[in-house]
Write a protein that holds these residues in place. Structure first.
Motif, PDB file in Angstrom:
ATOM      1  N   GLY A 139      -3.582   3.989  15.296  1.00 54.91           N
ATOM      2  CA  GLY A 139      -3.301   3.207  16.478  1.00 54.91           C
ATOM      3  C   GLY A 139      -2.960   1.755  16.218  1.00 54.91           C
ATOM      4  O   GLY A 139      -1.858   1.299  16.519  1.00 54.91           O
ATOM      5  N   LEU A 140      -3.877   0.998  15.630  1.00 53.00           N
ATOM      6  CA  LEU A 140      -3.739  -0.457  15.593  1.00 53.00           C
ATOM      7  C   LEU A 140      -2.477  -0.942  14.904  1.00 53.00           C
ATOM      8  O   LEU A 140      -1.829  -1.876  15.383  1.00 53.00           O
ATOM      9  CB  LEU A 140      -4.960  -1.075  14.897  1.00 53.00           C
ATOM     10  N   ALA A 141      -2.113  -0.328  13.793  1.00 57.48           N
ATOM     11  CA  ALA A 141      -0.931  -0.783  13.061  1.00 57.48           C
ATOM     12  C   ALA A 141       0.368  -0.231  13.636  1.00 57.48           C
ATOM     13  O   ALA A 141       1.446  -0.545  13.127  1.00 57.48           O
ATOM     14  CB  ALA A 141      -1.048  -0.387  11.585  1.00 57.48           C
ATOM     15  N   TYR A 142       0.262   0.554  14.715  1.00 55.51           N
ATOM     16  CA  TYR A 142       1.441   1.246  15.246  1.00 55.51           C
ATOM     17  C   TYR A 142       1.572   1.069  16.765  1.00 55.51           C
ATOM     18  O   TYR A 142       2.075   1.942  17.465  1.00 55.51           O
ATOM     19  CB  TYR A 142       1.371   2.733  14.873  1.00 55.51           C
ATOM     20  N   MET A 143       1.140  -0.097  17.254  1.00 56.22           N
ATOM     21  CA  MET A 143       1.263  -0.389  18.682  1.00 56.22           C
ATOM     22  C   MET A 143       2.720  -0.344  19.141  1.00 56.22           C
ATOM     23  O   MET A 143       3.016   0.036  20.270  1.00 56.22           O
ATOM     24  CB  MET A 143       0.667  -1.770  18.988  1.00 56.22           C
ATOM     25  N   ASP A 144       3.624  -0.769  18.268  1.00 52.74           N
ATOM     26  CA  ASP A 144       5.037  -0.752  18.641  1.00 52.74           C
ATOM     27  C   ASP A 144       5.521   0.667  18.885  1.00 52.74           C
ATOM     28  O   ASP A 144       6.374   0.907  19.751  1.00 52.74           O
ATOM     29  CB  ASP A 144       5.883  -1.419  17.554  1.00 52.74           C
ATOM     30  N   ILE A 145       4.963   1.626  18.153  1.00 50.82           N
ATOM     31  CA  ILE A 145       5.358   3.025  18.337  1.00 50.82           C
ATOM     32  C   ILE A 145       4.810   3.558  19.657  1.00 50.82           C
ATOM     33  O   ILE A 145       5.501   4.291  20.382  1.00 50.82           O
ATOM     34  CB  ILE A 145       4.868   3.875  17.153  1.00 50.82           C
ATOM     35  N   VAL A 146       3.571   3.201  19.977  1.00 53.02           N
ATOM     36  CA  VAL A 146       3.012   3.582  21.276  1.00 53.02           C
ATOM     37  C   VAL A 146       3.912   3.072  22.399  1.00 53.02           C
ATOM     38  O   VAL A 146       4.251   3.806  23.341  1.00 53.02           O
ATOM     39  CB  VAL A 146       1.577   3.026  21.438  1.00 53.02           C
ATOM     40  N   TYR A 147       4.332   1.819  22.290  1.00 53.48           N
ATOM     41  CA  TYR A 147       5.186   1.223  23.312  1.00 53.48           C
ATOM     42  C   TYR A 147       6.531   1.945  23.401  1.00 53.48           C
ATOM     43  O   TYR A 147       7.024   2.222  24.509  1.00 53.48           O
ATOM     44  CB  TYR A 147       5.393  -0.260  23.007  1.00 53.48           C
ATOM     45  N   ARG A 148       7.128   2.267  22.259  1.00 58.47           N
ATOM     46  CA  ARG A 148       8.416   2.966  22.263  1.00 58.47           C
ATOM     47  C   ARG A 148       8.303   4.321  22.956  1.00 58.47           C
ATOM     48  O   ARG A 148       9.178   4.705  23.744  1.00 58.47           O
ATOM     49  CB  ARG A 148       8.928   3.151  20.835  1.00 58.47           C
TER      50      ARG A 148
END
Length: 333
Positions: free
Chosen positions: A256-265
């Motif tokens: 999760g934490l290092a991949y917030m941009d992916i969650v947003y996408r």
């Protein structure tokens, strides 16, 4: 003469006003709590690298389940620690396997609690990989065989649904795994059992404590051939598109934490529920820092959870779930 606006400052002057205009909030309904279950007896064993997280034997599990229910948490994610492993992960699909037994017991003790079954082979294989492995003598290397792995994963998912699992959560990252599992479930009469796909799962360094907990570290090589390169973002969309087309009902991003941009996408692109996994090292690092007195654990954790929601997550899998539920249910400051 121009005067600076004070509108935003006014809305931050009191706790009541701040709460009134808050854009995102975390509730107990957002939380999924992972549980590690084992065949052994009289086990409540704290995982050394994950303080506060335990291996539970089935004869002691009910106490944990009742605490979870009392806190208002509505779903758990089950990981099984088998007493035997084999080359193909056969114990994963055993009707009397550890996840299947735990599922049946939980549905007896707390029928209202949603049981999500992790569907993977890595904990159940001698080699620790997520599928069938074949050694190529000519190339002097071992390869994970995609299609034979799909057959075993589908069989595992059906056995978990038969045991009463409410949601199947395949974490293996084999190509076509959602389609294979969906077909298997449908043919077995479980058309209404949804799939929570680990759609975007990176080959991450943040999984170390989990592999300690699940006894699932690869015995050779790594998982980079079937998990995603942390450097890639556009690939996440391709992976998620594939899973949506194959029938996924939830899309997960892990870690999760290092991949917030992916969650947003994913949130911007899909209407399906988005799940984020606050993984083991993210948990352990906070616990370690808090134990040293370097951070305020509660504040750090709650801020992190809000950030997941702000990025677009609907649901959060987290080892902090019981702590968060206690904080949310307790007296407000």
């Amino acid at each position: 003469m121009a005067y600076p606006t004070v509108r935003n400052r006014r809305l931050r002057t009191s706790a009541a006003l701040r709460n009134m205009v808050r854009e995102h909030a975390v509730t107990v309904n957002d939380l999924i709590y992972p549980i590690f279950v084992t065949h052994e007896s009289n086990v409540k064993h704290e995982i050394p690298s994950m303080p506060g997280v335990f291996h539970w034997s089935l004869d002691r599990l009910e106490v944990e389940i009742q605490e979870i229910v009392a806190l208002g948490i509505q779903s758990v994610l089950l990981f099984g620690i088998p007493h035997e492993k084999d080359a193909h992960g056969g114990p994963a699909s055993d009707p009397n396997g550890i996840v299947q037994q735990a599922t049946r017991l939980i549905k007896q003790w707390a029928p209202q609690l949603l049981v999500i079954a992790d569907t993977c082979l890595c904990q159940f294989t001698e080699h620790g990989h997520c599928g069938v492995v074949q050694y190529d003598e000519a190339k002097k290397r071992a390869d994970v065989l995609n299609d034979p792995s799909l057959e075993l994963l589908a069989k595992t998912a059906v056995s978990q649904a038969e045991a009463g699992a409410d949601i199947i959560a395949p974490s293996n990252m084999m190509d076509g795994f959602v389609a294979a599992i969906r077909q298997g479930l449908d043919e077995a009469g479980y058309q209404d059992v949804p799939i929570m796909s680990y759609a975007v799962k990176y080959a991450s360094s943040f999984y170390g404590p989990f592999r300690d907990a699940a006894h699932s570290a690869p015995q050779f090589g790594d998982r980079k051939t079937y998990q995603m390169d942390p450097a890639n973002a556009r690939e996440a969309i391709r992976e998620a598109d594939s899973d949506v087309a194959e029938g996924a009902d939830f899309l997960m991003v892990k870690p999760g934490l290092a991949y917030m941009d992916i969650v947003y996408r994913l949130r911007e692109r899909y209407e399906l529920p988005i799940v984020v996994y606050n993984v083991s090292a993210e948990y352990s690092m906070v616990k370690a820092a808090a134990a040293q007195g370097w951070i305020d654990e509660r504040s750090i954790v709650l801020e992190t959870m809000v950030s997941f929601k702000r990025a677009g997550a609907d649901l959060i899998i987290t080892y902090f779930a019981k702590d968060i539920a206690s904080w949310l249910n307790g007296p407000r400051s």
